[in-house]
Write a protein that holds these residues in place. Structure first.
Motif, PDB file in Angstrom:
ATOM      1  N   VAL A 197       0.856  -1.189   0.000  1.00  0.00           N
ATOM      2  CA  VAL A 197       0.000   0.000   0.000  1.00  0.00           C
ATOM      3  C   VAL A 197       0.890   1.237   0.000  1.00  0.00           C
ATOM      4  N   THR A 198       0.595   2.167  -0.918  1.00  0.00           N
ATOM      5  CA  THR A 198       1.335   3.418  -1.019  1.00  0.00           C
ATOM      6  C   THR A 198       0.375   4.578  -0.764  1.00  0.00           C
ATOM      7  N   LYS A 199       0.729   5.470   0.184  1.00  0.00           N
ATOM      8  CA  LYS A 199      -0.100   6.636   0.516  1.00  0.00           C
ATOM      9  C   LYS A 199       0.768   7.881   0.543  1.00  0.00           C
ATOM     10  N   PHE A 200       0.179   9.018   0.125  1.00  0.00           N
ATOM     11  CA  PHE A 200       0.862  10.306   0.229  1.00  0.00           C
ATOM     12  C   PHE A 200      -0.203  11.409   0.283  1.00  0.00           C
ATOM     13  N   ASN A 201       0.197  12.595   0.791  1.00  0.00           N
ATOM     14  CA  ASN A 201      -0.731  13.709   1.006  1.00  0.00           C
ATOM     15  C   ASN A 201      -0.565  14.784  -0.068  1.00  0.00           C
ATOM     16  N   LEU A 202      -1.703  15.451  -0.368  1.00  0.00           N
ATOM     17  CA  LEU A 202      -1.728  16.593  -1.283  1.00  0.00           C
ATOM     18  C   LEU A 202      -2.293  17.808  -0.542  1.00  0.00           C
ATOM     19  N   ARG A 203      -1.760  19.007  -0.792  1.00  0.00           N
ATOM     20  CA  ARG A 203      -2.248  20.244  -0.162  1.00  0.00           C
ATOM     21  C   ARG A 203      -2.853  21.136  -1.250  1.00  0.00           C
ATOM     22  N   VAL A 204      -4.128  21.455  -1.073  1.00  0.00           N
ATOM     23  CA  VAL A 204      -4.835  22.324  -2.016  1.00  0.00           C
ATOM     24  C   VAL A 204      -5.418  23.514  -1.250  1.00  0.00           C
ATOM     25  N   GLY A 205      -5.793  24.565  -1.998  1.00  0.00           N
ATOM     26  CA  GLY A 205      -6.322  25.778  -1.375  1.00  0.00           C
ATOM     27  C   GLY A 205      -7.719  25.565  -0.781  1.00  0.00           C
ATOM     28  N   TYR A 206      -8.095  26.530   0.122  1.00  0.00           N
ATOM     29  CA  TYR A 206      -9.390  26.418   0.778  1.00  0.00           C
ATOM     30  C   TYR A 206     -10.554  26.640  -0.195  1.00  0.00           C
ATOM     31  N   ASP A 207     -10.280  27.267  -1.307  1.00  0.00           N
ATOM     32  CA  ASP A 207     -11.343  27.502  -2.272  1.00  0.00           C
ATOM     33  C   ASP A 207     -11.523  26.349  -3.251  1.00  0.00           C
ATOM     34  N   THR A 208     -10.829  25.192  -3.027  1.00  0.00           N
ATOM     35  CA  THR A 208     -10.913  24.046  -3.934  1.00  0.00           C
ATOM     36  C   THR A 208     -12.213  23.287  -3.706  1.00  0.00           C
ATOM     37  N   ASP A 209     -12.837  22.831  -4.828  1.00  0.00           N
ATOM     38  CA  ASP A 209     -14.036  21.993  -4.773  1.00  0.00           C
ATOM     39  C   ASP A 209     -13.589  20.555  -4.506  1.00  0.00           C
ATOM     40  N   LEU A 210     -13.859  20.072  -3.282  1.00  0.00           N
ATOM     41  CA  LEU A 210     -13.385  18.748  -2.888  1.00  0.00           C
ATOM     42  C   LEU A 210     -14.030  17.634  -3.708  1.00  0.00           C
ATOM     43  N   GLU A 211     -15.283  17.779  -4.086  1.00  0.00           N
ATOM     44  CA  GLU A 211     -15.952  16.746  -4.886  1.00  0.00           C
ATOM     45  C   GLU A 211     -15.301  16.643  -6.269  1.00  0.00           C
ATOM     46  N   LYS A 212     -15.021  17.797  -6.845  1.00  0.00           N
ATOM     47  CA  LYS A 212     -14.320  17.794  -8.124  1.00  0.00           C
ATOM     48  C   LYS A 212     -12.928  17.180  -7.979  1.00  0.00           C
ATOM     49  N   LEU A 213     -12.272  17.502  -6.869  1.00  0.00           N
ATOM     50  CA  LEU A 213     -10.947  16.939  -6.614  1.00  0.00           C
ATOM     51  C   LEU A 213     -11.010  15.414  -6.535  1.00  0.00           C
ATOM     52  N   ARG A 214     -12.010  14.878  -5.860  1.00  0.00           N
ATOM     53  CA  ARG A 214     -12.154  13.418  -5.727  1.00  0.00           C
ATOM     54  C   ARG A 214     -12.329  12.751  -7.088  1.00  0.00           C
ATOM     55  N   LYS A 215     -13.173  13.354  -7.940  1.00  0.00           N
ATOM     56  CA  LYS A 215     -13.421  12.768  -9.253  1.00  0.00           C
ATOM     57  C   LYS A 215     -12.171  12.805 -10.134  1.00  0.00           C
ATOM     58  N   VAL A 216     -11.447  13.921 -10.054  1.00  0.00           N
ATOM     59  CA  VAL A 216     -10.231  14.021 -10.861  1.00  0.00           C
ATOM     60  C   VAL A 216      -9.214  12.962 -10.454  1.00  0.00           C
ATOM     61  N   ILE A 217      -9.014  12.778  -9.152  1.00  0.00           N
ATOM     62  CA  ILE A 217      -8.047  11.773  -8.673  1.00  0.00           C
ATOM     63  C   ILE A 217      -8.508  10.371  -9.050  1.00  0.00           C
ATOM     64  N   LYS A 218      -9.806  10.109  -8.972  1.00  0.00           N
ATOM     65  CA  LYS A 218     -10.331   8.792  -9.357  1.00  0.00           C
ATOM     66  C   LYS A 218     -10.075   8.517 -10.832  1.00  0.00           C
ATOM     67  N   LYS A 219     -10.276   9.548 -11.671  1.00  0.00           N
ATOM     68  CA  LYS A 219     -10.023   9.373 -13.103  1.00  0.00           C
ATOM     69  C   LYS A 219      -8.550   9.084 -13.374  1.00  0.00           C
ATOM     70  N   ILE A 220      -7.665   9.739 -12.639  1.00  0.00           N
ATOM     71  CA  ILE A 220      -6.229   9.457 -12.783  1.00  0.00           C
ATOM     72  C   ILE A 220      -5.933   8.003 -12.433  1.00  0.00           C
ATOM     73  N   GLY A 221      -6.539   7.501 -11.345  1.00  0.00           N
ATOM     74  CA  GLY A 221      -6.336   6.105 -10.951  1.00  0.00           C
ATOM     75  C   GLY A 221      -6.827   5.130 -12.000  1.00  0.00           C
ATOM     76  N   GLN A 222      -7.966   5.425 -12.625  1.00  0.00           N
ATOM     77  CA  GLN A 222      -8.485   4.546 -13.670  1.00  0.00           C
ATOM     78  C   GLN A 222      -7.571   4.532 -14.889  1.00  0.00           C
ATOM     79  N   ASP A 223      -7.061   5.705 -15.275  1.00  0.00           N
ATOM     80  CA  ASP A 223      -6.153   5.757 -16.419  1.00  0.00           C
ATOM     81  C   ASP A 223      -4.870   4.967 -16.158  1.00  0.00           C
ATOM     82  N   LEU A 224      -4.361   5.071 -14.941  1.00  0.00           N
ATOM     83  CA  LEU A 224      -3.162   4.298 -14.599  1.00  0.00           C
ATOM     84  C   LEU A 224      -3.436   2.799 -14.652  1.00  0.00           C
ATOM     85  N   ALA A 225      -4.583   2.382 -14.122  1.00  0.00           N
ATOM     86  CA  ALA A 225      -4.907   0.958 -14.079  1.00  0.00           C
ATOM     87  C   ALA A 225      -5.105   0.362 -15.462  1.00  0.00           C
TER      88      ALA A 225
END
Length: 675
Positions: free
Chosen positions: A548-576
């Protein structure tokens, strides 16, 4: 007895006026059976008359007398060889006249003609047959083997078809055997060349081809000379003339061997000196063997022949088996089980035959060794048992080593396999080398003990002494014993295997190999560390099951967290979905949630699960894709900001503010007064 043999050759020269009794006596001496009996009796009488007396001087004096007698017999044969050969030719002419000279010559000529015809016919039939893919099909079509079978059938066929007189039939058998011996040399030579070059490889080296041609020439000369000597003996040549013929042929064979030795291919210039020294050395060996044979020292002669030729013969035997295996099945390993068994059985037969021949020359027959209780018989019996034990141990070790090597190569193959097969292969790669070393030690110790027991040595005290020494050594080497026992338990627990990455205390790295007391770890920066098993302690295996590999990301307070979740999920699917990572990713990259609210950023954790050893490259590619995708989706990483102000600028601002307040108050007062 020896003095009567020259008279036998002079039987045909006896003058006619000799008395009838003398003529009858000389005629009896001229008969082959009488000459054979005289040679037998003279040979049997030599040990009795030449028994060594007086220790070493007496032994050498006896040997010198025997050598002198042999040379006297050769000199007498030189004086009578003409009449003796004339008598043999006359006897041959009488045999040909009785059976028809032309017919007999045709029958003798049919032996090589039919042999060559059978060779060509069956060899062509083998080449024209359908191509078989494995095993006995290829072996049955082996052109050399098919040709050899046809040659033997063609050589034997005239012996069966024609009606031969007794002496001519024996002569025909000698001709057939000599031709078969030469053809067998050709067959073995071709297999030897295939064993060197391989079935589909380039031609064999020049040295191997020269060796094959030289062996063929020497074998042809030897078999032809042997057939000639046997025929001469068959038609009445005996005694001194026969020994002279044998000496002439022996000198010719030695000269031919020396010529082929000095005509072998030379190496490059820098190796010419070594080539010359080796040539002179082998020349001295050949001349020395000839001298031993001339002196009648047969035991020393055969010991020298076996010492010189036996290693070469055993190596050639391995090449022959390899050539046969490569032709029968070119895809098979050269150390396949059947090849190992055939090679070791042939080696055992050759060595056992050499030992039996030496024992026979020494007068140590098997029956005498079995019932005799003399020191010589005990030693000879022990040596023979030792040879058998060593050969049997060599067979077991070669078979076991071949099986282990095949298993290791199969386990280390790069073919795609399931995870369970890979785990099993890794365990085999770890344990089998250690098992091979232990097996070699066990076979060696047991073999030595059995050989000593066969020689009459009491091994019980040796075992007891070894036990005491083992206890003493154990007390003095407690650390080594601790390392060995710890290693056994680590391997029993399957704590780590070859090619696995482990961390233990201050050591970490990839496991490269084992010994009985230590493990070698290759650090990812390159250094190789040898760690005793006793110093490992707790082992953390980084290469088992999943990672298991884990790491942290720091984004601004004005970031849309739901959009952030979807973007990261799409990156994971492309890698897989990448081909190189498809089988390595167990759980794709995804956002795990918010970890903390920082002073200037929101911390979110992302992670993924992969097979061991694959997480490093996937992590690098994931971070690259995150940076690129965030930029495309207008998601910004939070960075700390610092506000910097000048003190002078602060005083001017305060004065301006105070003046503005004063002006406002003054204006308000004026407006109030006017009202």
């Amino acid at each position: 007895m020896l003095c009567l043999l020259p008279l036998a050759a002079m039987a045909q020269q006896a003058p006619a006026e000799q008395p009838a009794e003398v003529q009858e006596f000389l005629q009896l001496l001229g008969k082959p059976e009488v000459q054979a009996w005289l040679r037998t009796q003279s040979a049997a009488a030599v040990p009795a008359t030449a028994a060594p007396e007086g220790g070493i001087p007496g032994f050498f004096a006896t040997r010198l007398n025997q050598v002198r007698e042999r040379f006297d017999l050769v000199l007498s044969g030189a004086m009578t060889i003409g009449p003796s050969l004339g008598d043999a030719l006359g006897r041959l002419a009488r045999e040909l006249a009785q059976n028809g000279a032309f017919r007999t010559l045709l029958e003798l000529l049919s032996i090589p003609v039919l042999a060559v015809a059978g060779d060509r016919m069956l060899a062509r039939r083998g080449r024209q047959s359908a191509q078989a893919t494995t095993g006995l099909g290829r072996l049955a079509r082996l052109p050399s083997l098919a040709g050899l079978a046809g040659f033997i059938l063609g050589a034997v066929l005239p012996l069966v078809l024609f009606g031969w007189a007794e002496l001519l039939k024996q002569a025909a058998v000698l001709v057939a055997l000599a031709l078969i011996g030469i053809r067998l040399t050709v067959f073995l030579g071709r297999l030897y060349l295939e064993g060197i070059a391989g079935a589909d490889a380039p031609p064999a080296p020049a040295a191997a081809r020269h060796g094959y041609k030289s062996a063929l020439v020497l074998a042809s000369y030897f078999f032809a000379g042997w057939a000639f000597v046997e025929m001469a003996d068959l038609f009445g040549v005996a005694g001194g003339p026969m020994l002279l013929l044998i000496y002439i042929l022996a000198f010719g064979l030695c000269a031919l061997a020396l010529a082929t030795l000095w005509r072998r291919p030379r190496p490059f210039a820098r190796g010419n000196a070594l080539w010359t020294r080796a040539s002179w050395g082998w020349s001295i060996v050949l001349i020395g063997l000839l001298a031993l044979w001339l002196a009648g020292l047969h035991v020393l002669l055969w010991l020298g022949i076996f010492a010189v030729a036996l290693p070469k013969v055993l190596a050639a035997c391995t090449k022959l088996v390899r050539g046969l295996q490569l032709y029968v099945n070119p895809e098979a390993q050269i150390y396949a089980t059947r090849s190992i068994l055939l090679d070791r059985v042939l080696r055992a037969l050759i060595i056992a035959g050499a030992a039996w021949w030496i024992a026979h020359l020494l007068g140590l027959e098997a029956s005498g060794m079995a019932r005799g209780e003399t020191i010589e018989n005990r030693i000879a019996r022990g040596l023979m048992q030792g040879v058998v034990v060593v050969l049997f141990a060599d067979l077991i070790w070669a078979f076991a080593k071949a099986q282990i090597k095949m298993t290791l190569e199969t386990a280390s193959a790069d073919a795609i396999r399931s995870d369970e097969q890979k785990r099993r292969a890794s365990r085999l790669l770890t344990l089998l080398p250690i098992f091979r070393n232990i097996l070699a030690a066990v076979i060696g110790i047991i073999s030595v003990l059995m050989v000593l027991s066969g020689l009459g040595v009491e091994i019980a005290p040796l075992l007891a002494g070894a036990g005491v020494v083992g206890v003493a050594v154990g007390f003095g080497t407690q650390t080594i014993v601790k390392d060995v026992i710890s290693g056994m338990f680590y391997l029993w627990d399957d704590a780590f295997r070859i090619d696995e990455y482990i961390e233990t205390g201050k050591y970490k790295g990839t496991v490269e190999s084992f010994s009985l007391r230590s493990v070698k770890l290759r650090h990812h920066r390159g250094p190789l560390t040898t760690v005793p098993f006793g110093e490992l302690g707790a082992v953390q295996n980084m290469s088992r099951d999943w990672s298991v590999t884990k790491f942290n990301l720091r984004v601004g307070y004005d970031t849309d967290l739901e959009k952030l979740r979807k973007v990261i999920k799409k990156i994971g699917q492309d890698l897989a979905e990448r081909p190189e990572y498809k089988d390595s990713i167990i759980s794709p990259l995804k956002m795990k949630g918010v970890v903390d609210f920082g002073e200037y950023a929101i911390e979110v954790r992302v992670g993924f699960t992969t097979k061991p050893g694959e997480q490093f490259m996937i992590r690098r590619d994931a971070m690259t894709m995150i940076r690129q995708t965030f930029r495309e989706n207008d998601i910004h990483f939070a960075v700390p900001t610092v506000q910097v102000s000048n003190p002078e600028d602060g005083d001017a601002s305060a004065a301006a503010l105070a003046k503005a307040r004063h002006d406002a108050a003054l204006q308000a007062a004026q407006e109030g007064g006017g009202a």
